[in-house]
Write a protein that holds these residues in place. Structure first.
Motif, PDB file in Angstrom:
ATOM      1  N   THR A   1      -1.512  -3.021  13.332  1.00  0.00           N
ATOM      2  CA  THR A   1      -0.812  -2.229  12.324  1.00  0.00           C
ATOM      3  C   THR A   1      -0.013  -1.115  12.983  1.00  0.00           C
ATOM      4  O   THR A   1      -0.511  -0.411  13.863  1.00  0.00           O
ATOM      5  N   TYR A   8       1.180   2.394  13.355  1.00  0.00           N
ATOM      6  CA  TYR A   8       0.494   3.627  12.951  1.00  0.00           C
ATOM      7  C   TYR A   8       1.312   4.469  11.990  1.00  0.00           C
ATOM      8  O   TYR A   8       0.772   5.179  11.142  1.00  0.00           O
ATOM      9  N   THR A  27       2.347   1.756   8.593  1.00  0.00           N
ATOM     10  CA  THR A  27       1.242   0.871   8.174  1.00  0.00           C
ATOM     11  C   THR A  27       1.684  -0.579   7.971  1.00  0.00           C
ATOM     12  O   THR A  27       0.925  -1.388   7.442  1.00  0.00           O
TER      13      THR A  27
END
Length: 304
Positions: free
Chosen positions: A145, A147, A150
């Motif tokens: 993912t 950061y 997302t």
């Protein structure tokens, strides 16, 4: 805890139930290995522990344990502790049970305190295991993912695209890929600071997600670059869909500290052809993206 007992001898079954209920557990009984397997198969997540007699009619405890372990052999996080019961303390029997999937072994007649201790120890193992599984899932999510937005990161996007390429090849399905790049993003960072750039990236991601077609996959694959996987989409349809994604970005101003900012993206689109890999597709879409930049930005270009 919910405990499922598989024991064909009624007296042993009743005594075991008495012990377990005295310890505060909820108990369900079956009388052979086949009933055990079917009960677990129909409600795998219903049980915290299985206590299984080794020698039972129809299907032995050993056979049932092997079948139960095979149910979720590809999902090691789905695990129910199994404790075997037997009148034998023969080393070979114990070894067979462990190989079949048992986690512990009790010799009959069952001693109440020994049973309680075994369950307590097994419960600690379950708790530690669940904690470890949870931590591993969080680490996996972090590793796949982005950061900031997302969204799936480059690694996760390429994994999804690789799967779609395999499907397109196997079933002769259409597939397209697009790369979107925020125009003049460096100017935003230079004029307003990197915090502003981060907020714009987040807002672009949110806007793209809100306009996402069913089945499409989006990821952030670089600093200001996003990628789209469009399964079951021919080249011309992909061009139209991606031009709408472009309009989703440019159609309304973005905001930073209350001030409106005009943000546009350039888009490159490429369609799957037999023999290309997921990395080839991204390179083709990247090449189309550079053509869009050279054409003046805020446009969509399709790679033939």
């Amino acid at each position: 805890m919910n405990i499922l007992i598989a024991e064909d001898t009624q007296s042993d079954r009743l005594l075991l139930r008495f012990y377990l209920e005295k310890l505060g557990h909820t108990v369900t009984e079956v009388v052979n290995g086949e009933e055990l397997f079917n009960t677990v198969k129909d409600g795998y997540d219903d049980w915290d522990f299985l206590i299984v007699d080794l020698n039972m009619p129809v299907m032995t405890g050993e056979q049932a344990a092997r079948e139960i372990r095979a149910l979720h052999s590809d999902s090691p996080e789905d695990w129910i502790p199994i404790i075997f019961l037997s009148g034998s303390d023969n080393d070979a029997d114990i070894e067979r049970c462990i190989e079949a999937g048992a986690d512990d072994y009790l010799v009959k007649p069952i001693q109440h305190k020994v049973l309680a201790a075994k369950l307590m120890a097994m419960a600690r193992i379950v708790a530690m295991r669940n904690k470890l599984v949870g931590m591993n899932k969080r680490l996996e999510a972090l590793s796949t993912t982005d950061y900031l937005t997302t969204l799936p990161n480059r690694r996760a996007f390429e994994t999804s695209l690789k799967e779609e390429v395999a499907k397109a090849s196997r079933y002769q399905q259409s597939l397209s890929v697009a790369v979107l790049d925020i125009d003049h993003f460096k100017n935003i960072n230079d004029q307003y600071g990197h915090h502003a750039g981060d907020e714009i990236l987040q807002q672009v991601a949110e806007r793209l997600q809100e306009g996402l077609r069913g089945g499409d996959v989006i990821g952030r694959i670089g600093g200001e670059e996003f990628a789209l996987c469009l399964p079951h989409t021919e080249s011309k349809d992909a061009f139209r869909a991606c031009d709408r994604y472009r309009e989703v970005i440019s159609g309304m101003p973005f905001h930073y500290n209350g001030a409106p900012l005009t943000v546009t993206v350039s888009v490159g689109v490429a369609a799957y052809r037999e023999g290309v890999t997921q990395l080839d597709l991204i390179k083709l879409a990247d090449s189309a993206l550079y053509d869009a930049k050279r054409a003046g930005r805020n446009c969509t270009v399709e790679r033939d």
